[in-house]
Design an enzyme around this catalytic site. Structure first.
Site, PDB file in Angstrom:
ATOM      1  N   CYS A  50      61.387  35.856  63.408  1.00 35.28           N
ATOM      2  CA  CYS A  50      61.467  34.496  62.867  1.00 35.28           C
ATOM      3  C   CYS A  50      60.470  34.299  61.736  1.00 35.28           C
ATOM      4  CB  CYS A  50      61.186  33.477  63.976  1.00 35.28           C
ATOM      5  SG  CYS A  50      62.405  33.491  65.304  1.00 35.28           S
ATOM      6  N   GLU A  84      69.532  32.035  57.934  1.00 34.51           N
ATOM      7  CA  GLU A  84      68.506  33.035  58.220  1.00 34.51           C
ATOM      8  C   GLU A  84      69.129  34.427  58.286  1.00 34.51           C
ATOM      9  OE1 GLU A  84      64.924  33.814  61.474  1.00 34.51           O
ATOM     10  OE2 GLU A  84      66.686  32.652  62.069  1.00 34.51           O
ATOM     11  N   ASN A 123      63.487  39.773  70.553  1.00 27.05           N
ATOM     12  CA  ASN A 123      62.929  40.483  69.391  1.00 27.05           C
ATOM     13  C   ASN A 123      61.476  40.919  69.584  1.00 27.05           C
ATOM     14  OD1 ASN A 123      62.341  37.714  69.236  1.00 27.05           O
ATOM     15  ND2 ASN A 123      62.196  37.737  67.013  1.00 27.05           N
ATOM     16  N   SER A 171      67.266  30.713  68.824  1.00 29.16           N
ATOM     17  CA  SER A 171      68.072  30.191  67.726  1.00 29.16           C
ATOM     18  C   SER A 171      68.084  28.669  67.738  1.00 29.16           C
ATOM     19  CB  SER A 171      69.505  30.707  67.844  1.00 29.16           C
ATOM     20  OG  SER A 171      70.142  30.142  68.986  1.00 29.16           O
ATOM     21  N   GLU A 225      60.366  26.948  69.472  1.00 28.67           N
ATOM     22  CA  GLU A 225      60.079  27.770  68.292  1.00 28.67           C
ATOM     23  C   GLU A 225      61.397  28.422  67.910  1.00 28.67           C
ATOM     24  OE1 GLU A 225      59.983  30.828  66.189  1.00 28.67           O
ATOM     25  OE2 GLU A 225      58.722  31.811  67.693  1.00 28.67           O
ATOM     26  N   LEU A 226      61.978  27.962  66.805  1.00 34.06           N
ATOM     27  CA  LEU A 226      63.339  28.351  66.457  1.00 34.06           C
ATOM     28  C   LEU A 226      63.349  29.256  65.228  1.00 34.06           C
ATOM     29  CD1 LEU A 226      64.934  24.855  67.166  1.00 34.06           C
ATOM     30  CD2 LEU A 226      64.535  26.749  68.751  1.00 34.06           C
ATOM     31  N   ALA A 255      66.061  37.145  77.505  1.00 33.02           N
ATOM     32  CA  ALA A 255      67.341  37.476  76.880  1.00 33.02           C
ATOM     33  C   ALA A 255      68.083  38.494  77.741  1.00 33.02           C
ATOM     34  CB  ALA A 255      67.114  38.030  75.482  1.00 33.02           C
ATOM     35  N   SER A 256      69.407  38.387  77.739  1.00 34.91           N
ATOM     36  CA  SER A 256      70.199  39.204  78.657  1.00 34.91           C
ATOM     37  C   SER A 256      70.222  40.680  78.297  1.00 34.91           C
ATOM     38  CB  SER A 256      71.636  38.669  78.708  1.00 34.91           C
ATOM     39  OG  SER A 256      71.659  37.389  79.297  1.00 34.91           O
TER      40      SER A 256
END
Length: 465
Positions: A268, A368, A137, A213, A234-235, A162-163
């Site tokens: 987030c 969320e 993000n 996540s 950090e979720l 991230a993929s």
């Protein structure tokens, strides 16, 4: 998920990447180990110059990097350019302040004498290779806010991005290479999520940081805990945005729109639950819904676009399901509420949406919403607002609009979150520690807290000679 660049505005696969095979992964880990042996002995001045040169590369390539980010994950182009500039500022901030943040700490002379030493101090030493498992993000900022303090402290970095943002991941490795980083000092690992556990368990990896996540955090923490390796997590977040009667409502509405829709609502720390006192609820809700409904949805590469697509089709499906569940259980959509992917072609679009009438029976009350969907609640008192703000498994940050000092102090004391921002929106800054409590994770990034997370606080004690 394959490692691929897929344009979320069109659904078109632009490029696919082969994951590292075991031999290539071993070479990367060996390079990291060799690089740390040398890099750990470099001076603070050497490291600060490296960070400054990396900042210069980001400034020079800002437009190209911003376009790469937008094409891969759908962020409006102006926001991607701003993210690139923010990364450059953070690199310079740690170049300027990093050495002082981990300088030797010397206890009071009386305490040194009482310990029986002639001298004593604490030295912060780097741990080694830090594996960063990062999300899509904020694909530049999330990486730099780990890399800047880690490199300044003398660690080396391994990035598992991230993929769906492989081009951005490789571009970041190139930034540090062009800045003159020693070979192996910062490397991108093109690997799938199934390989992460093996990398964490590798003896050459000293610590792990993850932004992502809650399930991903649990998985990484379990493996790292089994290996007794330090982690920072950090979720997710479901941040409250509390509006009390003394608020400047015009400013609160403007900020609420930005706080909910930044990065197409995929943040987030985006405000997600708007908790509004009954005295100002009618006006705030009406103006908020009107402003959200007026935002322009479109191609994120176009300069007048406010809201681009969501980054993945799965994200669109998940968000749509949350809203559908709320509406089916009696919530009201003051604007939006229906997915737009068919109307917008093959892109993964969801309109800015304001929901009222939220109850605890709805999934969105506890889960969320990762997209431009706001839940608005009416409360009759500050006490009710604080209770509702805390009625979530998350505790990342919070926003409170009030000019009353007593109300501010009450919120600082009682809101369960890693931050409380008054009369403004939550934002990360290099000088301020960032992180959460409860299921939003643990540990802190940024500021002095962040650079010391991946250091060995070594006690040095000198006895009489």
């Amino acid at each position: 998920m394959p490692i691929a660049t897929v344009n979320p505005a069109t659904g078109e696969t632009l490029e696919t990447f082969q994951p590292l095979d075991p031999y290539e992964l071993e070479r990367h880990l060996a390079r990291a180990e060799a690089a740390f042996r040398e890099y750990r002995t470099t001076t603070f001045e050497f490291r600060s110059q490296l960070l400054r040169r990396a900042a210069e590369v980001l400034d020079t390539d800002r437009d190209r990097l911003a376009r790469t980010v937008t094409v891969e994950m759908g962020k409006p182009l102006a926001q991607a350019a701003a993210e690139t500039a923010k990364c450059a500022r953070a690199l310079r901030w740690y170049a300027d302040h990093g050495a002082a943040l981990i300088a030797d700490e010397r206890p009071a002379e009386d305490d040194v004498a009482d310990s029986g030493a002639t001298a004593a101090y604490v030295r912060y030493r780097p741990l080694g290779a830090v594996l960063a498992v990062m999300p899509w993000n904020f694909p530049l900022w999330q990486v730099v806010r780990f890399a800047a303090p880690a490199l300044m402290a003398g660690n080396v970095g391994l990035l598992k991005h991230a993929s769906n943002v492989p081009r951005t991941a490789l571009a970041l490795e190139e930034v540090f290479r062009r800045a003159g980083a020693p070979e192996g000092c910062f490397q991108t690992l093109l690997i799938g999520s199934g390989t992460v556990a093996a990398v964490i368990r590798d003896r050459r990896v000293a610590a792990v940081t993850l932004t992502g996540s809650e399930p991903a955090g649990r998985s990484v923490a379990a493996v790292a805990g089994d290996e007794l390796k330090k982690t920072v997590l950090e979720l997710g977040g479901s941040d409250p945005f509390v509006v009390l009667p003394s608020a400047d409502l015009d400013a609160a509405v403007r900020t609420a729109v930005k706080a909910r829709t930044q990065n197409n609502g995929q943040s987030c720390i985006a405000a997600k639950r708007f908790i509004v006192h009954t005295d100002v609820y009618p006006r705030f809700t009406a103006e908020f819904a009107k402003a959200m409904g007026a935002l322009r949805i479109g191609d994120p590469l176009e300069p007048d676009t406010d809201i681009g697509p969501l980054a993945t089709r799965q994200g669109l499906d998940d968000l749509s399901a949350l809203v559908f569940d709320a509406l089916a259980r009696g919530a009201v959509a003051e604007c939006g509420g229906e997915r737009l992917d068919e109307a917008m072609g093959q892109g993964w679009y969801y309109p800015p949406t304001v929901l009222t009438g939220i109850t605890s029976a709805m999934r969105i009350h506890q889960e969320e919403a990762f997209g431009p969907v706001a839940s608005v609640y009416r409360v009759d008192s500050l006490e009710e607002a604080v209770t509702l703000a805390n009625d979530t498994p998350f505790g990342l940050s919070s926003n409170v609009w009030t000019t009353d000092p007593g109300e501010q102090e009450r919120c600082v004391r009682d809101i369960e979150a890693g931050g409380v921002f008054f009369n403004g929106m939550t934002a990360s800054h290099p000088a301020l520690p960032f992180g959460g409590v409860k299921r939003s994770g643990y540990g802190r990034e940024l500021a002095g807290h962040g650079i010391r997370e991946f250091c060995n606080a070594t006690t040095v004690w000198l006895g009489p000679t």
